[in-house]
Design an enzyme around this catalytic site. Structure first.
Site, PDB file in Angstrom:
ATOM      1  N   GLU A   1      10.366 117.872 -43.806  1.00  0.00           N
ATOM      2  CA  GLU A   1      10.433 118.232 -42.389  1.00  0.00           C
ATOM      3  C   GLU A   1      11.793 118.793 -41.989  1.00  0.00           C
ATOM      4  O   GLU A   1      11.897 119.556 -41.038  1.00  0.00           O
ATOM      5  CB  GLU A   1      10.097 116.997 -41.544  1.00  0.00           C
ATOM      6  CG  GLU A   1       9.795 117.317 -40.106  1.00  0.00           C
ATOM      7  CD  GLU A   1       9.181 116.154 -39.362  1.00  0.00           C
ATOM      8  OE1 GLU A   1       8.664 116.362 -38.260  1.00  0.00           O
ATOM      9  OE2 GLU A   1       9.232 115.020 -39.879  1.00  0.00           O
TER      10      GLU A   1
ATOM     11  N   THR B   1       8.446 108.969 -34.540  1.00  0.00           N
ATOM     12  CA  THR B   1       9.834 108.797 -34.102  1.00  0.00           C
ATOM     13  C   THR B   1       9.947 107.951 -32.835  1.00  0.00           C
ATOM     14  O   THR B   1      10.888 107.158 -32.701  1.00  0.00           O
ATOM     15  CB  THR B   1      10.495 110.167 -33.875  1.00  0.00           C
ATOM     16  OG1 THR B   1       9.715 110.928 -32.950  1.00  0.00           O
ATOM     17  CG2 THR B   1      10.604 110.935 -35.186  1.00  0.00           C
TER      18      THR B   1
ATOM     19  N   ASP C   1       7.479 112.955 -45.085  1.00  0.00           N
ATOM     20  CA  ASP C   1       7.861 112.753 -43.687  1.00  0.00           C
ATOM     21  C   ASP C   1       8.757 111.521 -43.679  1.00  0.00           C
ATOM     22  O   ASP C   1       8.268 110.393 -43.797  1.00  0.00           O
ATOM     23  CB  ASP C   1       6.641 112.546 -42.796  1.00  0.00           C
ATOM     24  CG  ASP C   1       6.993 112.645 -41.317  1.00  0.00           C
ATOM     25  OD1 ASP C   1       8.199 112.559 -40.998  1.00  0.00           O
ATOM     26  OD2 ASP C   1       6.076 112.799 -40.486  1.00  0.00           O
TER      27      ASP C   1
ATOM     28  N   ARG D   1      -8.136 111.714 -34.042  1.00  0.00           N
ATOM     29  CA  ARG D   1      -7.004 112.495 -33.536  1.00  0.00           C
ATOM     30  C   ARG D   1      -7.510 113.907 -33.243  1.00  0.00           C
ATOM     31  O   ARG D   1      -7.612 114.737 -34.142  1.00  0.00           O
ATOM     32  CB  ARG D   1      -5.867 112.513 -34.552  1.00  0.00           C
ATOM     33  CG  ARG D   1      -4.611 113.269 -34.095  1.00  0.00           C
ATOM     34  CD  ARG D   1      -3.553 113.219 -35.188  1.00  0.00           C
ATOM     35  NE  ARG D   1      -2.392 114.059 -34.923  1.00  0.00           N
ATOM     36  CZ  ARG D   1      -1.220 113.607 -34.515  1.00  0.00           C
ATOM     37  NH1 ARG D   1      -1.036 112.323 -34.317  1.00  0.00           N
ATOM     38  NH2 ARG D   1      -0.209 114.431 -34.325  1.00  0.00           N
TER      39      ARG D   1
ATOM     40  N   SER E   1       2.331 106.977 -35.815  1.00  0.00           N
ATOM     41  CA  SER E   1       2.533 107.273 -37.238  1.00  0.00           C
ATOM     42  C   SER E   1       1.287 107.057 -38.079  1.00  0.00           C
ATOM     43  O   SER E   1       0.220 106.670 -37.598  1.00  0.00           O
ATOM     44  CB  SER E   1       3.685 106.445 -37.812  1.00  0.00           C
ATOM     45  OG  SER E   1       3.265 105.132 -38.172  1.00  0.00           O
TER      46      SER E   1
ATOM     47  N   ILE F   1      10.629 109.991 -41.387  1.00  0.00           N
ATOM     48  CA  ILE F   1      10.390 109.067 -40.265  1.00  0.00           C
ATOM     49  C   ILE F   1       9.198 109.610 -39.490  1.00  0.00           C
ATOM     50  O   ILE F   1       9.328 110.489 -38.637  1.00  0.00           O
ATOM     51  CB  ILE F   1      11.610 108.941 -39.321  1.00  0.00           C
ATOM     52  CG1 ILE F   1      12.849 108.503 -40.081  1.00  0.00           C
ATOM     53  CG2 ILE F   1      11.289 107.941 -38.195  1.00  0.00           C
ATOM     54  CD1 ILE F   1      12.809 107.065 -40.594  1.00  0.00           C
ATOM     55  N   ASP F   2       8.018 109.110 -39.791  1.00  0.00           N
ATOM     56  CA  ASP F   2       6.812 109.503 -39.077  1.00  0.00           C
ATOM     57  C   ASP F   2       6.610 108.523 -37.922  1.00  0.00           C
ATOM     58  O   ASP F   2       6.576 107.314 -38.130  1.00  0.00           O
ATOM     59  CB  ASP F   2       5.618 109.463 -40.034  1.00  0.00           C
ATOM     60  CG  ASP F   2       4.323 109.902 -39.370  1.00  0.00           C
ATOM     61  OD1 ASP F   2       4.397 110.720 -38.442  1.00  0.00           O
ATOM     62  OD2 ASP F   2       3.251 109.430 -39.787  1.00  0.00           O
TER      63      ASP F   2
ATOM     64  N   ASP G   1      16.180 110.346 -39.914  1.00  0.00           N
ATOM     65  CA  ASP G   1      15.403 111.412 -40.554  1.00  0.00           C
ATOM     66  C   ASP G   1      16.183 112.056 -41.697  1.00  0.00           C
ATOM     67  O   ASP G   1      15.702 112.143 -42.835  1.00  0.00           O
ATOM     68  CB  ASP G   1      15.059 112.491 -39.516  1.00  0.00           C
ATOM     69  CG  ASP G   1      13.593 112.470 -39.115  1.00  0.00           C
ATOM     70  OD1 ASP G   1      12.757 112.063 -39.929  1.00  0.00           O
ATOM     71  OD2 ASP G   1      13.295 112.881 -37.981  1.00  0.00           O
TER      72      ASP G   1
ATOM     73  N   HIS H   1      -0.018 113.507 -28.371  1.00  0.00           N
ATOM     74  CA  HIS H   1      -0.413 113.576 -29.771  1.00  0.00           C
ATOM     75  C   HIS H   1      -1.922 113.463 -29.972  1.00  0.00           C
ATOM     76  O   HIS H   1      -2.412 113.749 -31.066  1.00  0.00           O
ATOM     77  CB  HIS H   1       0.277 112.461 -30.571  1.00  0.00           C
ATOM     78  CG  HIS H   1       1.758 112.621 -30.622  1.00  0.00           C
ATOM     79  ND1 HIS H   1       2.589 111.632 -31.083  1.00  0.00           N
ATOM     80  CD2 HIS H   1       2.555 113.655 -30.268  1.00  0.00           C
ATOM     81  CE1 HIS H   1       3.844 112.051 -31.011  1.00  0.00           C
ATOM     82  NE2 HIS H   1       3.835 113.270 -30.512  1.00  0.00           N
TER      83      HIS H   1
ATOM     84  N   ASP I   1       1.885 114.957 -42.402  1.00  0.00           N
ATOM     85  CA  ASP I   1       1.391 113.967 -41.442  1.00  0.00           C
ATOM     86  C   ASP I   1       0.045 113.366 -41.853  1.00  0.00           C
ATOM     87  O   ASP I   1      -0.422 112.425 -41.197  1.00  0.00           O
ATOM     88  CB  ASP I   1       1.255 114.589 -40.052  1.00  0.00           C
ATOM     89  CG  ASP I   1       2.602 114.785 -39.370  1.00  0.00           C
ATOM     90  OD1 ASP I   1       3.500 113.968 -39.615  1.00  0.00           O
ATOM     91  OD2 ASP I   1       2.754 115.755 -38.610  1.00  0.00           O
TER      92      ASP I   1
END
Length: 371
Positions: A86, A163, A158, A294, A277, A160-161, A63, A253, A307
Site C-alpha cells: 500500500e 486504520t 496491507d 460489503r 478490517s 495496517i488494515d 503503516d 466502507h 484488502d
C-alpha cells in the site's frame, strides 16, 4: 495446481498443516512482528499524542514501519518475489519528513532486532544483529510498488488494515497473502485485538489466522504462533435464528442501509457485528457470524487486492464461499485492484446462494425506487 512453493525440497510439519518448505513460517513470522510493532506504536504514540489526519499521524508511522519490517523479511527469504503493497517511501525521503523517517527507522529496527522466537530464523533478517540503515529500510518499503498481474508469484500486503479501528484501540489487522498466477495460495492475518474466543470477549486477545489452499485453515496464538497449539477452523451450519451479518463500522466502507434490507429479506433478527478490517473474515471463518457483506457505497471505488486476498482464502479453506454480488469469484489477476466493484459476499456454503438471492432482490428494489 498444487501449492507450488519455491525451494520445496522436503515437507515440513507446521502446526496442524502439512506444508512445503518455508513460505508459511516466513509469512507467520512476518505478520507476528508486524502485529507486535503496530501494538507498540499504539501504546507509545496513540495514547500519548494528539491524533491528526496529516502524514505524521501514528497510523502513518505504523503503516510505514510495519511494511518496512514485513518487506525486509520477505525480501530476505524470497529475494525474487515482488510485493504489492500500500505504501511507498517517496515522501519519507524529503527533508521536511526527517523526524518522521527517523521515527519509522527506529521502530522498524526495534521490531527486526527483537530476540528470535521459536520457528524464526536469523537469515530472514531477524535477531539482535539485524538493524538496517534508513536507506535500506526505505528501499524495503519501496519493494511494495509491484503492479500485480495475471501471471507469476507475488505477495500482497496491507500493513495496517482498518486504520480507524487501530486508532480507536479496536479491530485492525496485519494482512499478507501469496498469489501464484492470480490465485491466492497462502493467507495470513494477524489480529492483535481480537479475542481468542468470541465466547469470552473480555478474555485473552491476539490471534493469527492461516490458510493454505487445499490444506485448511487454523487459528494460532499471536504470542507464539510457530510453536503454539493450532485450532482448526470450520464454518458451522447456521440457521436463520442464529445468523447475523459481519459488516464495516464506517458507513463510507459499506452500504449499511442496504445490508439491513438484505438481513430483512433473509429473516435475520440478530443485530449485525461491526468491526474494521479483515478481522471480519477471521470472525466468519471461526463462526462468529454467518455472513460477510460489503457492497459498494457509490460509483468509481475499486477494492484493492490486499484488502481481500488473505481473508477470502481463509473463508474458503474454512468451508465457505467468497464471491462478488453476481456470484463470480474475486479476480486477483487484474492488477492492484479487483476491477469494477460488484461488492463482496462471504458465507458458509449452505447459505451463500440464499444471500446472493437476497442481495439481488434488494438491488432490484433499490433500482425501482430510483425510477
Amino acid at each position: 495446481m498444487q501449492f507450488a512453493f519455491k525451494e520445496s525440497q522436503q515437507d515440513v510439519m507446521f502446526p496442524g498443516v502439512l506444508l512445503k518448505r518455508l513460505p508459511t513460517q516466513v509469512a507467520v513470522a512476518a505478520v507476528r512482528r508486524g502485529c507486535v510493532l503496530a501494538s507498540s506504536v499504539f501504546n507509545k504514540l496513540v495514547k500519548n499524542e494528539t491524533l491528526t489526519k496529516d502524514d505524521k499521524s501514528p497510523v502513518t508511522v505504523a503503516d510505514y514501519s510495519a511494511q518496512a519490517v514485513i518487506n525486509t523479511i520477505l525480501s530476505r527469504a524470497y529475494p525474487d518475489d515482488p510485493i504489492v503493497g500500500e505504501e511507498d517511501a517517496a515522501d519519507l525521503r524529503t527533508e521536511s519528513n526527517t523526524p518522521l523517517r527517523d521515527r519509522i527507522v527506529s521502530l522498524a529496527n526495534e521490531a527486526l532486532t527483537a530476540e528470535l522466537q521459536p520457528g524464526e530464523r536469523a537469515e530472514w533478517g531477524l535477531g539482535p544483529n539485524s538493524a538496517l540503515s534508513g536507506d535500506q529500510l526505505l528501499a524495503a518499503i519501496d519493494r511494495g510498488n509491484h503492479g500485480g498481474g495475471r501471471t507469476g508469484r507475488m505477495w500482497t500486503l496491507d500493513p495496517i488494515d482498518g486504520t480507524k479501528g487501530f486508532l480507536r484501540g479496536e479491530q485492525f489487522a496485519v494482512c499478507l497473502a501469496l498469489i501464484i498466477d492470480a490465485r491466492v495460495e497462502l493467507g495470513v492475518i494477524g489480529c492483535p485485538n481480537l479475542p481468542v474466543s468470541a465466547s469470552n470477549p473480555e478474555g485473552p486477545r491476539g490471534c493469527i489466522f492461516v490458510a493454505v489452499r487445499g490444506q485448511g485453515a487454523v487459528q494460532l496464538p499471536l504470542e507464539n504462533p510457530l510453536s503454539g497449539p493450532p485450532s482448526p477452523l470450520s464454518i458451522p451450519t447456521f440457521t436463520l435464528e442464529n445468523l447475523n451479518l459481519l459488516e464495516s463500522v464506517e458507513k463510507a466502507h459499506a452500504k449499511l442501509s442496504f445490508n439491513e434490507r438484505v438481513a430483512q429479506l433473509l429473516g435475520i433478527t440478530r443485530p449485525p457485528t461491526r468491526m474494521d478490517s479483515q478481522a471480519k473474515y477471521c470472525a466468519l471463518a471461526r463462526g462468529d457470524g454467518g455472513i460477510y457483506l460489503r457492497m459498494p457505497t457509490g460509483t468509481g471505488y475499486q477494492e484493492k487486492i490486499w484488502d481481500h486476498a488473505p481473508g477470502s482464502l481463509l473463508v474458503e479453506e474454512a468451508g465457505g464461499l467468497v464471491t462478488d454480488s453476481r456470484g463470480k469469484p474475486l479476480d486477483f489477476g487484474l492488477g492492484r485492484t479487483l476491477g469494477e466493484n460488484f461488492g463482496v459476499i462471504g458465507a458458509g456454503k449452505s447459505i451463500h446462494s440464499k444471500v446472493l438471492d437476497a442481495v439481488k432482490r434488494a438491488k432490484e428494489e433499490e433500482e425501482k425506487a430510483q425510477l
